[in-house]
Design a protein around this motif. Structure first.
Motif, mmCIF file in Angstrom:
data_model
loop_
_atom_site.group_PDB
_atom_site.id
_atom_site.type_symbol
_atom_site.label_atom_id
_atom_site.label_comp_id
_atom_site.label_asym_id
_atom_site.label_seq_id
_atom_site.Cartn_x
_atom_site.Cartn_y
_atom_site.Cartn_z
ATOM 1 N N SER A 187 0.811 -1.218 0.000
ATOM 2 C CA SER A 187 0.000 0.000 0.000
ATOM 3 C C SER A 187 0.849 1.275 0.000
ATOM 4 O O SER A 187 0.443 2.291 -0.558
ATOM 5 N N THR A 188 2.043 1.234 0.609
ATOM 6 C CA THR A 188 2.850 2.455 0.628
ATOM 7 C C THR A 188 3.364 2.798 -0.769
ATOM 8 O O THR A 188 3.357 3.964 -1.169
ATOM 9 N N GLU A 189 3.797 1.779 -1.520
ATOM 10 C CA GLU A 189 4.251 2.029 -2.890
ATOM 11 C C GLU A 189 3.108 2.565 -3.750
ATOM 12 O O GLU A 189 3.283 3.502 -4.539
ATOM 13 N N LEU A 198 9.869 -4.241 -6.274
ATOM 14 C CA LEU A 198 9.106 -5.362 -6.813
ATOM 15 C C LEU A 198 8.054 -4.899 -7.808
ATOM 16 O O LEU A 198 7.147 -5.655 -8.167
ATOM 17 N N GLY A 199 8.154 -3.636 -8.232
ATOM 18 C CA GLY A 199 7.350 -3.159 -9.349
ATOM 19 C C GLY A 199 6.023 -2.526 -9.007
ATOM 20 O O GLY A 199 5.289 -2.126 -9.917
ATOM 21 N N PHE A 200 5.698 -2.354 -7.738
ATOM 22 C CA PHE A 200 4.348 -1.912 -7.394
ATOM 23 C C PHE A 200 4.138 -0.412 -7.594
ATOM 24 O O PHE A 200 3.034 0.017 -7.927
ATOM 25 N N THR A 201 5.177 0.401 -7.391
ATOM 26 C CA THR A 201 5.043 1.828 -7.702
ATOM 27 C C THR A 201 4.844 2.007 -9.207
ATOM 28 O O THR A 201 3.951 2.739 -9.654
ATOM 29 N N MET A 202 5.663 1.323 -9.997
ATOM 30 C CA MET A 202 5.520 1.362 -11.450
ATOM 31 C C MET A 202 4.130 0.903 -11.880
ATOM 32 O O MET A 202 3.493 1.520 -12.744
ATOM 33 N N HIS A 203 3.645 -0.166 -11.284
ATOM 34 C CA HIS A 203 2.329 -0.704 -11.634
ATOM 35 C C HIS A 203 1.237 0.327 -11.412
ATOM 36 O O HIS A 203 0.340 0.496 -12.254
ATOM 37 N N GLU A 204 1.320 1.036 -10.296
ATOM 38 C CA GLU A 204 0.293 2.040 -9.994
ATOM 39 C C GLU A 204 0.379 3.212 -10.970
ATOM 40 O O GLU A 204 -0.642 3.760 -11.390
ATOM 41 N N VAL A 205 1.589 3.599 -11.337
ATOM 42 C CA VAL A 205 1.752 4.661 -12.333
ATOM 43 C C VAL A 205 1.097 4.260 -13.651
ATOM 44 O O VAL A 205 0.393 5.052 -14.293
ATOM 45 N N LEU A 206 1.285 3.023 -14.054
ATOM 46 C CA LEU A 206 0.759 2.557 -15.334
ATOM 47 C C LEU A 206 -0.756 2.411 -15.342
ATOM 48 O O LEU A 206 -1.375 2.342 -16.411
ATOM 49 N N ARG A 207 -1.347 2.367 -14.171
ATOM 50 C CA ARG A 207 -2.813 2.305 -14.100
ATOM 51 C C ARG A 207 -3.466 3.626 -14.509
ATOM 52 O O ARG A 207 -4.665 3.667 -14.794
ATOM 53 N N VAL A 259 11.682 3.700 -15.683
ATOM 54 C CA VAL A 259 12.062 3.184 -14.372
ATOM 55 C C VAL A 259 13.585 3.069 -14.334
ATOM 56 O O VAL A 259 14.181 2.409 -15.194
ATOM 57 N N VAL A 260 14.204 3.716 -13.353
ATOM 58 C CA VAL A 260 15.657 3.688 -13.220
ATOM 59 C C VAL A 260 16.007 2.828 -12.012
ATOM 60 O O VAL A 260 15.607 3.130 -10.889
ATOM 61 N N GLU A 261 16.745 1.750 -12.263
ATOM 62 C CA GLU A 261 17.104 0.798 -11.210
ATOM 63 C C GLU A 261 18.598 0.481 -11.303
ATOM 64 O O GLU A 261 19.100 0.127 -12.371
ATOM 65 N N ILE A 262 19.295 0.601 -10.197
ATOM 66 C CA ILE A 262 20.740 0.414 -10.204
ATOM 67 C C ILE A 262 21.156 -1.047 -10.203
ATOM 68 O O ILE A 262 22.235 -1.400 -10.683
ATOM 69 N N GLU A 263 20.296 -1.932 -9.692
ATOM 70 C CA GLU A 263 20.649 -3.347 -9.577
ATOM 71 C C GLU A 263 20.217 -4.116 -10.826
ATOM 72 O O GLU A 263 19.031 -4.411 -11.027
#
Length: 230
Positions: A49-51, A75-84, A93-97
């Motif tokens: 829920s926080t993401e 784990l992609g949940f912030t991105m998922h909400e943006v795409l909704r 999405v910028v990810e260092i790992e």
């Protein structure tokens, strides 16, 4: 007595240390996927829920969030909400790992392939500070900083620089007129608010109430906003 078992799903080493994806199995409950960095819990698939709240609250601040940057894949949940949000035309999405991105693409994180199949998504494997320094000026409408849980809970000590004026200046330069930077923090962060004010000329700290597993928690959004074009 209920027993809890942990099964390692994947492990990777980088110059920042160890990244582990593991499955938490509680007797009588669905299994949960959990991400840990250097032994520290980062997030899981049980409480997202926080993401989601970060993305939802941020999207409400911009009239036309056509181009969005999410700093931190998790784990992609912030991105998922943006795409909704149907207003979003492009989500970077910028990810260092690199291995985390690979786990998402390969299905090691089961919901990953479906999320990354969205044609609006581009994943950049890089340090967000480097990515923004190299970005074209005025490229984005919204930038969500979600690599830690705020300056008081750093995944890596090097991330402290992301909450200071030089990085925030790069973020400001990458935003279009009317664009907004949103930083999520688990606790009040007055020094971050001061840094945002120094760079953007104004800053806003918004408390955000979240229900976490029947617990009432309060998080904070720190906002820097550019004036709209005349």
């Amino acid at each position: 007595m209920e027993s809890v078992r942990y099964v390692e799903v994947a492990r990777a080493e980088s110059e920042r240390g160890e990244l582990v994806l593991r499955e938490r199995r509680d007797e009588g409950a669905p299994s949960v996927l959990e991400l840990r960095a250097n032994g520290v819990f980062v997030m899981d698939t049980l409480e997202t829920s926080t993401e989601q709240a970060l993305a939802t609250a941020a999207l409400e601040l911009v009239e036309e969030p056509r181009a969005v940057v999410v700093a931190g894949l998790g784990l992609g949940f912030t991105m998922h909400e943006v795409l909704r949000d149907s207003r979003v035309e492009r989500c970077t999405v910028v990810e260092i790992e690199e291995e985390l991105v690979a786990w998402m693409r390969s299905g090691t994180i089961p919901h990953g392939p479906a999320l990354l199949a969205d044609e609006r998504v581009t994943v950049v494997v890089a340090d967000i500070a480097v990515a923004l320094a190299e970005a074209r000026p005025a490229s984005y409408d919204l930038l969500l900083l979600d690599v830690d849980n705020g300056p008081g809970y750093l995944v890596h000590e090097e991330n402290a620089a992301l909450y200071r004026a030089p990085f925030l200046t790069s973020a400001r330069r990458a935003l279009r007129p009317g664009g907004v930077l949103v930083v999520w923090s688990a606790n009040p962060a007055p020094e971050l608010e001061d840094a945002v004010r120094e760079v953007f000329g104004d800053a806003e700290a918004r408390p955000y109430d979240v229900l976490l597993q029947d617990r009432d928690e309060q998080y904070w959004l720190y906002l820097g906003r550019l004036a709209a074009a005349d």
